[in-house]
Design a protein around this motif. Structure first.
Motif, PDB file in Angstrom:
ATOM      1  N   ALA A 426       6.128  -4.761  16.482  1.00 47.74           N
ATOM      2  CA  ALA A 426       6.405  -5.646  14.639  1.00 47.74           C
ATOM      3  C   ALA A 426       5.070  -5.451  14.617  1.00 47.74           C
ATOM      4  O   ALA A 426       4.574  -4.946  13.381  1.00 47.74           O
ATOM      5  CB  ALA A 426       7.036  -6.129  15.141  1.00 47.74           C
ATOM      6  N   SER A 427       3.609  -6.032  14.908  1.00 51.14           N
ATOM      7  CA  SER A 427       2.157  -5.799  14.685  1.00 51.14           C
ATOM      8  C   SER A 427       1.920  -4.867  13.722  1.00 51.14           C
ATOM      9  O   SER A 427       2.040  -4.707  12.908  1.00 51.14           O
ATOM     10  CB  SER A 427       1.631  -6.792  15.257  1.00 51.14           C
ATOM     11  N   GLY A 428       2.539  -3.879  14.631  1.00 49.81           N
ATOM     12  CA  GLY A 428       1.881  -2.312  14.104  1.00 49.81           C
ATOM     13  C   GLY A 428       2.766  -2.299  12.465  1.00 49.81           C
ATOM     14  O   GLY A 428       2.198  -1.874  11.912  1.00 49.81           O
ATOM     15  N   LEU A 429       4.257  -2.734  12.555  1.00 45.66           N
ATOM     16  CA  LEU A 429       4.647  -1.794  11.528  1.00 45.66           C
ATOM     17  C   LEU A 429       4.258  -3.062  10.392  1.00 45.66           C
ATOM     18  O   LEU A 429       4.178  -2.463   9.095  1.00 45.66           O
ATOM     19  CB  LEU A 429       6.849  -3.061  11.718  1.00 45.66           C
ATOM     20  N   ILE A 430       4.143  -4.142  10.267  1.00 50.68           N
ATOM     21  CA  ILE A 430       3.200  -5.496   9.670  1.00 50.68           C
ATOM     22  C   ILE A 430       2.840  -4.923   9.047  1.00 50.68           C
ATOM     23  O   ILE A 430       1.971  -4.814   7.583  1.00 50.68           O
ATOM     24  CB  ILE A 430       3.276  -6.574   9.928  1.00 50.68           C
ATOM     25  N   SER A 431       1.046  -4.541  10.052  1.00 50.23           N
ATOM     26  CA  SER A 431       0.513  -4.153   9.454  1.00 50.23           C
ATOM     27  C   SER A 431       0.408  -2.872   8.399  1.00 50.23           C
ATOM     28  O   SER A 431      -0.452  -2.425   7.368  1.00 50.23           O
ATOM     29  CB  SER A 431      -1.032  -3.389  10.298  1.00 50.23           C
ATOM     30  N   THR A 432       1.278  -1.597   8.524  1.00 46.76           N
ATOM     31  CA  THR A 432       1.003  -0.550   8.143  1.00 46.76           C
ATOM     32  C   THR A 432       2.237  -1.082   6.923  1.00 46.76           C
ATOM     33  O   THR A 432       1.686   0.052   5.694  1.00 46.76           O
ATOM     34  CB  THR A 432       1.889   0.533   9.457  1.00 46.76           C
ATOM     35  N   VAL A 433       3.093  -1.603   7.146  1.00 43.43           N
ATOM     36  CA  VAL A 433       3.679  -2.270   5.710  1.00 43.43           C
ATOM     37  C   VAL A 433       2.911  -2.071   4.818  1.00 43.43           C
ATOM     38  O   VAL A 433       2.859  -2.244   3.977  1.00 43.43           O
ATOM     39  CB  VAL A 433       4.963  -2.649   5.788  1.00 43.43           C
ATOM     40  N   GLN A 434       2.319  -3.114   4.669  1.00 39.47           N
ATOM     41  CA  GLN A 434       1.202  -4.151   4.063  1.00 39.47           C
ATOM     42  C   GLN A 434       0.152  -3.087   3.248  1.00 39.47           C
ATOM     43  O   GLN A 434      -0.564  -2.884   2.454  1.00 39.47           O
ATOM     44  CB  GLN A 434       0.329  -4.867   4.766  1.00 39.47           C
ATOM     45  N   GLN A 435      -0.773  -1.981   4.719  1.00 42.89           N
ATOM     46  CA  GLN A 435      -1.077  -0.617   3.939  1.00 42.89           C
ATOM     47  C   GLN A 435      -0.900  -0.038   3.064  1.00 42.89           C
ATOM     48  O   GLN A 435      -1.619   0.367   2.461  1.00 42.89           O
ATOM     49  CB  GLN A 435      -1.774  -0.773   4.542  1.00 42.89           C
ATOM     50  N   MET A 436       0.778   0.239   3.211  1.00 44.62           N
ATOM     51  CA  MET A 436       1.530   1.171   2.737  1.00 44.62           C
ATOM     52  C   MET A 436       1.640   0.609   0.744  1.00 44.62           C
ATOM     53  O   MET A 436       0.990   0.950  -0.232  1.00 44.62           O
ATOM     54  CB  MET A 436       2.816   1.841   3.171  1.00 44.62           C
ATOM     55  N   GLY A 437       1.537  -1.057   1.046  1.00 50.18           N
ATOM     56  CA  GLY A 437       1.570  -1.552  -0.516  1.00 50.18           C
ATOM     57  C   GLY A 437       0.313  -1.270  -0.844  1.00 50.18           C
ATOM     58  O   GLY A 437       1.123  -1.053  -2.359  1.00 50.18           O
ATOM     59  N   VAL A 438      -0.783  -1.430  -0.150  1.00 50.29           N
ATOM     60  CA  VAL A 438      -2.503  -1.493  -1.218  1.00 50.29           C
ATOM     61  C   VAL A 438      -2.495   0.303  -1.632  1.00 50.29           C
ATOM     62  O   VAL A 438      -2.477  -0.001  -2.655  1.00 50.29           O
ATOM     63  CB  VAL A 438      -2.919  -1.602   0.182  1.00 50.29           C
ATOM     64  N   ALA A 439      -1.782   1.034  -0.917  1.00 54.39           N
ATOM     65  CA  ALA A 439      -1.913   2.440  -1.238  1.00 54.39           C
ATOM     66  C   ALA A 439      -1.226   2.551  -2.109  1.00 54.39           C
ATOM     67  O   ALA A 439      -1.788   3.471  -3.420  1.00 54.39           O
ATOM     68  CB  ALA A 439      -1.569   3.153  -0.176  1.00 54.39           C
ATOM     69  N   LEU A 440      -0.223   2.010  -2.464  1.00 55.15           N
ATOM     70  CA  LEU A 440       0.738   1.911  -3.594  1.00 55.15           C
ATOM     71  C   LEU A 440       0.580   1.814  -4.440  1.00 55.15           C
ATOM     72  O   LEU A 440       0.709   2.083  -6.395  1.00 55.15           O
ATOM     73  CB  LEU A 440       2.454   1.809  -3.561  1.00 55.15           C
ATOM     74  N   GLY A 441      -0.640  -0.041  -4.506  1.00 55.95           N
ATOM     75  CA  GLY A 441      -0.989  -0.072  -5.840  1.00 55.95           C
ATOM     76  C   GLY A 441      -1.887   0.337  -6.657  1.00 55.95           C
ATOM     77  O   GLY A 441      -2.251   0.612  -7.384  1.00 55.95           O
ATOM     78  N   LEU A 442      -3.285   1.134  -4.946  1.00 60.01           N
ATOM     79  CA  LEU A 442      -4.388   1.283  -5.687  1.00 60.01           C
ATOM     80  C   LEU A 442      -3.858   3.760  -6.819  1.00 60.01           C
ATOM     81  O   LEU A 442      -4.637   3.358  -7.717  1.00 60.01           O
ATOM     82  CB  LEU A 442      -4.681   2.073  -4.586  1.00 60.01           C
ATOM     83  N   GLY A 443      -2.706   3.146  -6.317  1.00 62.65           N
ATOM     84  CA  GLY A 443      -2.230   5.055  -6.962  1.00 62.65           C
ATOM     85  C   GLY A 443      -1.537   4.521  -8.324  1.00 62.65           C
ATOM     86  O   GLY A 443      -1.832   4.862  -9.491  1.00 62.65           O
ATOM     87  N   LEU A 444      -1.181   3.045  -8.613  1.00 63.23           N
ATOM     88  CA  LEU A 444      -0.449   2.494  -9.620  1.00 63.23           C
ATOM     89  C   LEU A 444      -1.442   2.711 -10.523  1.00 63.23           C
ATOM     90  O   LEU A 444      -1.313   2.343 -11.908  1.00 63.23           O
ATOM     91  CB  LEU A 444       0.618   1.259  -8.777  1.00 63.23           C
TER      92      LEU A 444
END
Length: 539
Positions: A426-444
């Motif tokens: 669960a902790s790995g998923l939390i950090s991964t999803v946050q990182q994915m969101g940041v990456a999407l934000g950087l692309g945006l």
């Protein structure tokens, strides 16, 4: 007659045992708070290293002759390796022990930091940054899983409040620390201290972690899902790599093909994890977690919130340094009120506000962030390129309070109903999803910020105004994203389980490392003994 001494000695023995257990319980309490300080320091190191390099880029280019392409890899390599390894790192902790994997991660991170600091050419620095990101992926997921396994439910609110404060400090400390260390040019080392500063911190964390962190792992035997590791790494790289480098490469066709291909790659991952769960119960990603309402809703909020943060922090840095012409140090100092506000609000939110108001605290945080951004838009429009740090302080404080009301309670809400054996996953998923969101934000950012600037028409006299307008346009996008977050928060439980009346009792007896389980067992045994003893006397 012979039974009388036994009956007298039993209470004495229990009294002695109680006295003996009291000292270890106090010692255990002290040890776990020291352990918390160690893992929080490690989390802070990672947060700082994500952003600290950006400030030092000119110095790196000048001293080791790094090309523009090399600089892209130096900055993006860490994020790629980190994002790709987070889920695997979390599961490794469940299988082989969270303390063990954490210590391996912090050791590797410290060695990689030394290699970064002593790099003699761009190639060595790129390789060291990749190793640094990969070892951070081993270290970071253990932070939340160790907290989840070490602290009973009624104390986790306080702990997650501290975690939110660390996140707030790390958000702006990277650029500020990078600016100070680079500007001071300690011992003529230029940019190198931004990495070398990790050495004493990492060594201290390794020593103290070995002494004070209590080992924990999943109670049932699990095996590493090698196929799942390959699938999740491939899917993450297909999504994150084009987003990370898309703007610099002028959004090539292969990037869009790669991102589109990540969708079936994630689909294949889900299908295989379902099969793996049925086969031997040892999937890399525990899909049953998504049947927990608090986890599924919280993960969705985390993804969108990460997107908003990814957009804001990058466009704010570009706006201040390129658009307003501020120095890195001034830019870093401007973010200090924001950081303080996040830390204070995060500490209060879980301990004082969430137990009373539940998810309304998170929704109030989203509304406060929206209000702060609207004030920022007004100030940027009113003062233009003549805006000062003081004119930004009010909006930044309001935004910081809002963010603090979200980051700590959100983590608490996501993990509140997660079974202990799946804490690492669960902790790995939390950090991964946050990182994915940041990456999407950087692309945006390439769309909402650079897309609104007509670069061919830029002149030295119009750059400031163009960047200010683009910044305001980007902030309107963030307002929209935060409005979506506000609505998504209605899917969160009204209150996390451990904040309900009487909640957390069963969980506490399962997870309290300070001897709660043993104490319950002793109390039950004493009750049985009293019944048996009473029968004997009466007979």
């Amino acid at each position: 007659m012979t039974s009388q001494p036994d009956q007298i000695s039993a209470p004495a023995a229990r009294t002695s045992a109680a006295r003996t257990s009291a000292a270890p319980e106090g010692e255990s309490d002290r040890r776990r708070w020291i352990a918390l300080a160690v893992i929080m320091t490690a989390a802070f190191m990672d947060l700082v290293d994500v952003t600290i390099v950006n400030i030092a880029i000119p110095s790196i280019e000048r001293t080791i002759g790094a090309s523009f392409g090399a600089i892209q890899w130096i900055t993006a390599g860490y994020a790629l390796a980190f994002a790709a390894g987070l889920i695997t790192g979390g599961r490794l902790g469940d299988i082989y022990g969270r303390k063990r994997v954490f210590l391996i991660g912090i050791s590797g991170f410290t060695v990689a930091s030394a290699l970064c600091g002593f790099a003699v050419n761009p190639e060595m620095l790129i390789a060291a940054r990749l190793v640094q990101g990969a070892t951070a992926a081993l270290m970071v997921p253990q932070v939340l899983s160790i907290v989840h396994a070490t602290f009973p439910a009624h104390e986790r609110g306080k702990v997650f409040g501290l975690f939110g404060a660390v996140v707030g400090l790390g958000a702006v400390s990277g650029p500020l620390l990078g600016a100070l260390l680079t500007q001071w040019n300690l011992f003529g080392l230029e940019w190198r201290p931004i990495f070398l500063i990790n050495l004493p911190v990492g060594i201290a964390g390794l020593i103290l972690g070995r002494i004070y962190i209590t080992e924990s792992r999943a109670p049932k035997a699990l095996r590493l899902d090698a196929v799942g590791v390959v699938l999740v790494t491939t899917a993450m790289l297909m999504l994150v790599y084009p987003l990370t480098r898309g703007h610099e490469l002028n959004w090539p066709t292969w990037g869009f093909v790669c991102m589109a291909g990540s969708v079936p790659a994630f689909g294949a991952l889900v299908a295989y994890e379902r099969y793996k769960s049925r086969k031997d119960g040892s999937p890399l990603i525990e899909l049953s977690l998504f049947r927990i309402k608090s986890f599924a809703a919280g993960i969705s909020v985390q993804l969108v919130f990460g997107l908003a943060l990814g957009v804001y922090f990058l466009v704010a840095t570009i706006y201040m340094q390129t658009g307003l012409g501020w120095s890195p140090l001034r830019t870093g100092l401007t973010g200090v009120p924001f950081s303080i506000a996040v830390s204070v609000a995060a500490g209060m939110s879980v301990q004082k506000l969430v137990p009373r108001f539940g998810r309304k605290v998170l929704q109030a945080g989203a509304l406060l962030m929206i209000a702060g951004i609207l004030l920022f838009i007004r100030a940027a429009d009113q003062y233009g390129t003549a805006i000062t740090t003081w004119q930004m302080t009010g909006p930044l404080v309001l935004m910081g309070i809002g963010m603090g009301l979200i980051v700590a309670p959100l983590t608490d809400a996501i993990l509140s109903d997660v079974p202990r054996e799946h804490a690492g996953s669960a902790s790995g998923l939390i950090s991964t999803v946050q990182q994915m969101g940041v990456a999407l934000g950087l692309g945006l950012v390439a769309v909402v910020f650079f897309g609104s600037i007509e670069e061919e028409r830029l002149t030295p006299s119009t750059t400031g105004t163009a960047f200010s307008d683009a910044f305001q346009y980007s902030l309107w996008w963030i307002v929209g994203v935060l409005a979506v977050i506000f609505l998504l928060m209605f899917a969160l439980p009204a209150r996390p389980a451990q904040h309900l009346e009487g909640g957390g009792t069963s969980d506490e007896t399962e997870t309290d490392p300070a001897g709660a389980t043993d104490q319950v067992t002793v109390e039950k045994a004493e009750k049985v003994e009293k019944v048996e003893g009473g029968g004997g006397v009466g007979g």
